[in-house]
Motif scaffolding. Structure first.
Motif, PDB file in Angstrom:
ATOM      1  N   ALA A 232     -13.786   4.519   1.938  1.00 49.97           N
ATOM      2  CA  ALA A 232     -13.760   4.100   0.033  1.00 49.97           C
ATOM      3  C   ALA A 232     -12.375   3.781  -0.393  1.00 49.97           C
ATOM      4  O   ALA A 232     -12.390   2.775  -1.097  1.00 49.97           O
ATOM      5  N   LEU A 233     -11.429   4.606   0.116  1.00 50.50           N
ATOM      6  CA  LEU A 233     -10.121   4.571  -0.520  1.00 50.50           C
ATOM      7  C   LEU A 233      -9.617   3.228   0.031  1.00 50.50           C
ATOM      8  O   LEU A 233      -8.981   2.434  -0.777  1.00 50.50           O
ATOM      9  N   PHE A 234      -9.700   2.827   1.386  1.00 52.91           N
ATOM     10  CA  PHE A 234      -9.086   1.558   1.962  1.00 52.91           C
ATOM     11  C   PHE A 234      -9.744   0.403   1.137  1.00 52.91           C
ATOM     12  O   PHE A 234      -9.207  -0.507   0.852  1.00 52.91           O
ATOM     13  N   ARG A 235     -11.010   0.432   0.987  1.00 50.67           N
ATOM     14  CA  ARG A 235     -11.838  -0.770   0.268  1.00 50.67           C
ATOM     15  C   ARG A 235     -10.968  -0.848  -1.134  1.00 50.67           C
ATOM     16  O   ARG A 235     -10.672  -1.896  -1.719  1.00 50.67           O
TER      17      ARG A 235
ATOM     18  N   ASP B 289      -4.328  -6.443  -0.130  1.00 56.84           N
ATOM     19  CA  ASP B 289      -4.904  -6.503   1.175  1.00 56.84           C
ATOM     20  C   ASP B 289      -3.759  -6.268   2.214  1.00 56.84           C
ATOM     21  O   ASP B 289      -3.104  -6.561   2.541  1.00 56.84           O
ATOM     22  N   PHE B 290      -4.230  -4.987   2.968  1.00 57.61           N
ATOM     23  CA  PHE B 290      -3.303  -4.450   4.005  1.00 57.61           C
ATOM     24  C   PHE B 290      -3.242  -5.311   5.105  1.00 57.61           C
ATOM     25  O   PHE B 290      -2.175  -5.541   5.492  1.00 57.61           O
TER      26      PHE B 290
ATOM     27  N   GLU C 239       0.820  -1.395  -0.002  1.00 54.39           N
ATOM     28  CA  GLU C 239      -0.032  -0.044   0.033  1.00 54.39           C
ATOM     29  C   GLU C 239       0.781   1.064  -0.011  1.00 54.39           C
ATOM     30  O   GLU C 239       0.536   2.081  -0.684  1.00 54.39           O
ATOM     31  N   LYS C 240       2.114   1.028   0.663  1.00 57.62           N
ATOM     32  CA  LYS C 240       2.745   2.393   0.672  1.00 57.62           C
ATOM     33  C   LYS C 240       3.411   2.810  -0.652  1.00 57.62           C
ATOM     34  O   LYS C 240       3.665   3.887  -0.891  1.00 57.62           O
TER      35      LYS C 240
ATOM     36  N   ALA D 280     -12.036   5.656 -14.282  1.00 53.27           N
ATOM     37  CA  ALA D 280     -12.632   6.722 -14.022  1.00 53.27           C
ATOM     38  C   ALA D 280     -13.949   6.552 -13.008  1.00 53.27           C
ATOM     39  O   ALA D 280     -14.323   5.565 -13.127  1.00 53.27           O
ATOM     40  N   GLY D 281     -14.006   7.274 -12.132  1.00 51.74           N
ATOM     41  CA  GLY D 281     -15.060   7.283 -11.194  1.00 51.74           C
ATOM     42  C   GLY D 281     -14.502   6.357 -10.018  1.00 51.74           C
ATOM     43  O   GLY D 281     -15.352   6.031  -9.020  1.00 51.74           O
ATOM     44  N   SER D 282     -13.213   5.722  -9.930  1.00 48.58           N
ATOM     45  CA  SER D 282     -12.661   5.232  -8.813  1.00 48.58           C
ATOM     46  C   SER D 282     -12.710   6.164  -7.710  1.00 48.58           C
ATOM     47  O   SER D 282     -12.747   7.407  -7.953  1.00 48.58           O
ATOM     48  N   ALA D 283     -12.716   5.630  -6.336  1.00 49.88           N
ATOM     49  CA  ALA D 283     -12.403   6.329  -5.115  1.00 49.88           C
ATOM     50  C   ALA D 283     -11.105   7.188  -5.321  1.00 49.88           C
ATOM     51  O   ALA D 283     -10.858   8.396  -4.825  1.00 49.88           O
ATOM     52  N   ARG D 284      -9.976   6.536  -5.949  1.00 46.24           N
ATOM     53  CA  ARG D 284      -8.657   7.280  -5.811  1.00 46.24           C
ATOM     54  C   ARG D 284      -8.843   8.233  -6.789  1.00 46.24           C
ATOM     55  O   ARG D 284      -8.183   9.304  -6.563  1.00 46.24           O
ATOM     56  N   SER D 285      -9.198   8.011  -8.190  1.00 45.45           N
ATOM     57  CA  SER D 285      -9.321   9.167  -9.231  1.00 45.45           C
ATOM     58  C   SER D 285     -10.234  10.208  -8.697  1.00 45.45           C
ATOM     59  O   SER D 285      -9.996  11.305  -9.045  1.00 45.45           O
ATOM     60  N   THR D 286     -11.088   9.932  -8.023  1.00 48.76           N
ATOM     61  CA  THR D 286     -12.280  10.873  -7.613  1.00 48.76           C
ATOM     62  C   THR D 286     -11.539  11.820  -6.253  1.00 48.76           C
ATOM     63  O   THR D 286     -11.647  13.019  -6.499  1.00 48.76           O
ATOM     64  N   LEU D 287     -11.187  11.117  -5.332  1.00 50.41           N
ATOM     65  CA  LEU D 287     -10.693  11.655  -4.194  1.00 50.41           C
ATOM     66  C   LEU D 287      -9.284  12.175  -4.044  1.00 50.41           C
ATOM     67  O   LEU D 287      -9.122  13.186  -3.399  1.00 50.41           O
ATOM     68  N   THR D 288      -8.423  11.491  -4.728  1.00 56.82           N
ATOM     69  CA  THR D 288      -7.141  11.776  -4.686  1.00 56.82           C
ATOM     70  C   THR D 288      -6.411  11.680  -5.852  1.00 56.82           C
ATOM     71  O   THR D 288      -5.499  11.039  -6.013  1.00 56.82           O
TER      72      THR D 288
END
Length: 352
Positions: A267-270, A277-278, A5-6, A15-23
């Motif tokens: 949302a990002l962690f999922r 898998d963290f 994860e790091k 497009a529309g993924s949590a990472r592309s939307t939020l970060t």
């Protein structure tokens, strides 16, 4: 293996993924600052950031150190440098500022600009560094620094994560990221093999089976705290010789701060867990109770050395509202997280 994860690369978020939307700015870090970007292989340190990188998210100087901002100026270890005295913020990727949308949002910049602006703060972070590399970085570049007033080491998680690796990876000074590649190439084993996590592959040698077993939690904590305290004792000597105040801050992990993440974090962690898998990577060290045990081992050790210590996770939990968005992943902060932590450091360490 620690580290997916790091430093796992995320260059094709749909497009529309949590990472592309939020970060969306995290793609800028992935392009240049993970193990498949423009990593620089260096003697002694193993690796460091791209040098002279300029973007709207992250800028580095001629040596690869990130630029810090004050209210009306900026500075870095590789220049331009203040005449001094200065304050150093030392650590790994969280200090470097992964997660910040720009250089002004990192911990060192928030301290210099807003919370503790009396003296300039230099960013002394190295992505994916352990405590050995943190002190080596200082040793190799100390000659460039002006007078130092304060040293704050904001670190700890990488040493604990790397302590999960089997004994045949650790050697005398602890495991480091990419050590599997290093050992394999040095042994001329041939072939690239399959990357796992951060390229942490076991050596193909005749190490006893007992040396290839993942240590239990108590062993991991003992290894990580032992290495950290060994290096802190050297930091203490440096600080005393320089007349600087030294503090060790155990950095927070999202799961050490609170049981229920904010909605954006969830949302990002999922989404990140669907890639790596963290829990499977880091095991039981991610539990809040494990963080407290690790903090207590470091607290006792720091007391014996006469070094100030702060476990910031409980204080951060008390300072943040339940829905405050603090983390872009489980280790790196949002801009709001950086600002909140900078304020806590100022108050708890009397930095103003």
């Amino acid at each position: 293996m620690p580290g997916t994860e790091k430093r796992g690369r995320a260059t094709s978020d749909p497009a529309g993924s949590a990472r592309s939307t939020l970060t969306p700015h995290m793609l800028k870090y992935a392009e240049k600052f993970d193990d498949r970007g423009d990593i620089r292989w260096l003697p002694y340190l193993m690796y460091f950031h791209p040098a002279g990188h300029v973007s709207d998210v992250v800028c580095t100087d001629s040596l690869g150190f990130r630029v810090s901002h004050g209210s009306d100026t900026r500075a870095s270890v590789g220049g331009p440098r203040p005449k001094g005295p200065v304050r150093l913020l030392v650590g790994s990727s969280t200090v470097f500022g992964i997660g910040a949308t720009n250089d002004r949002a990192t911990l060192s910049s928030r301290l210099w600009t807003k919370h503790a602006p009396a003296l300039p703060w230099l960013n002394f972070g190295g992505r994916s560094y352990n405590s050995t590399q943190e002190i080596l970085l200082f040793t190799l570049y100390r000659h460039l620094l002006p007078e130092i007033d304060e040293i704050v080491i904001f670190s700890g998680f990488n040493d604990l994560g790397l302590a999960r690796l089997p004994a045949d990876q650790s050697g005398d000074h602890g495991a480091f990221f990419n050590c599997g590649d290093f050992f394999s190439r040095m042994a001329n084993s041939g072939g690239e093999g399959r990357r796992q996590g951060l390229g942490l592959r076991r050596r193909r040698d005749t190490a006893p089976a007992a040396d290839r077993v993942t240590p239990d939690l108590d062993e991991q904590i003992a290894t990580a705290s032992g290495l950290t305290l060994r290096h802190l004792d050297t930091w203490r000597l440096f600080a005393e010789a320089a007349g600087a105040r030294l503090t060790y801050v155990l950095q927070p992990l999202a799961t050490w701060v609170r049981e229920r993440p904010a909605p954006q974090e969830a949302a990002l962690f999922r989404e990140l867990d669907s890639i790596s898998d963290f829990g499977a990577v880091y095991g039981d060290i991610a539990a809040m109770g494990s963080g407290r045990l690790y903090a207590e081992a470091l607290r006792r050790g720091c007391a014996g050395l006469g070094v100030r210590f702060l476990d910031i996770s409980p204080t951060l939990a008390e300072s943040a509202a339940a829905d405050d968005w603090l983390f872009v992943d489980r280790i790196h902060f949002t801009d709001e997280g950086h600002d909140l932590v900078a304020g806590i450091l100022t108050d708890q360490l009397d930095l103003s």
